[in-house]
Design an enzyme around this catalytic site. Sequence first.
Site, mmCIF file in Angstrom:
data_model
loop_
_atom_site.group_PDB
_atom_site.id
_atom_site.type_symbol
_atom_site.label_atom_id
_atom_site.label_comp_id
_atom_site.label_asym_id
_atom_site.label_seq_id
_atom_site.Cartn_x
_atom_site.Cartn_y
_atom_site.Cartn_z
ATOM 1 N N SER A 190 0.818 -1.218 0.000
ATOM 2 C CA SER A 190 0.000 0.000 0.000
ATOM 3 C C SER A 190 0.854 1.271 0.000
ATOM 4 O O SER A 190 0.366 2.338 -0.343
ATOM 5 C CB SER A 190 -0.948 0.026 1.200
ATOM 6 O OG SER A 190 -0.239 0.215 2.405
ATOM 7 N N LYS A 232 1.167 4.288 7.028
ATOM 8 C CA LYS A 232 0.606 5.290 6.125
ATOM 9 C C LYS A 232 1.289 6.633 6.347
ATOM 10 O O LYS A 232 1.870 6.889 7.389
ATOM 11 C CB LYS A 232 -0.909 5.476 6.366
ATOM 12 C CG LYS A 232 -1.762 4.264 6.054
ATOM 13 C CD LYS A 232 -1.830 3.974 4.574
ATOM 14 C CE LYS A 232 -2.655 2.757 4.265
ATOM 15 N NZ LYS A 232 -1.959 1.495 4.411
#
Length: 149
Positions: free
Chosen positions: A72, A109
């Site tokens: 991701s 993230k």
Amino acid sequence: MSIVKIPKLSSELEFVPFELLEDEIKVKYFSDGVQAGFPSPADDFKEQRISLDSKYLTNPDATFLVRVKGDSMYPTLQIGDLLIVKSDKELLDNKIGILSVNNTEFTVKRFDKEKNILIADNKSFPNIEIGEDDTILCLGIVQHFIRDL
């Protein structure tokens, strides 16, 4: 009384334990770097010695290692990268953290403070919007990473 359970790492991360020993290993270090273009034959390499553990594993009580298992955050982080994470650093704008939103699994993230989102650098993955009532738990900030070539 309220007991808060710490979320586990998501399937895109793997905790990697490490142990510091008393002996410090130093490796050769050329502080002037290396040219990626055309090196000058007159360049004089000045050899020094540095300890990688003292540079990257400072404050061992606030340092842990995590291996990336998902994509991701590609291309910034790739599967297999070893992340050096510091739990004594503040989550600032555009920093990459090991984060949990509302007690979900920890993920890696990038934090966008202005837009209140956690960004997946890989455009194939959705960003995570952060609402006013959401709670973010920051396990630590990614300070460095090691990638095998």
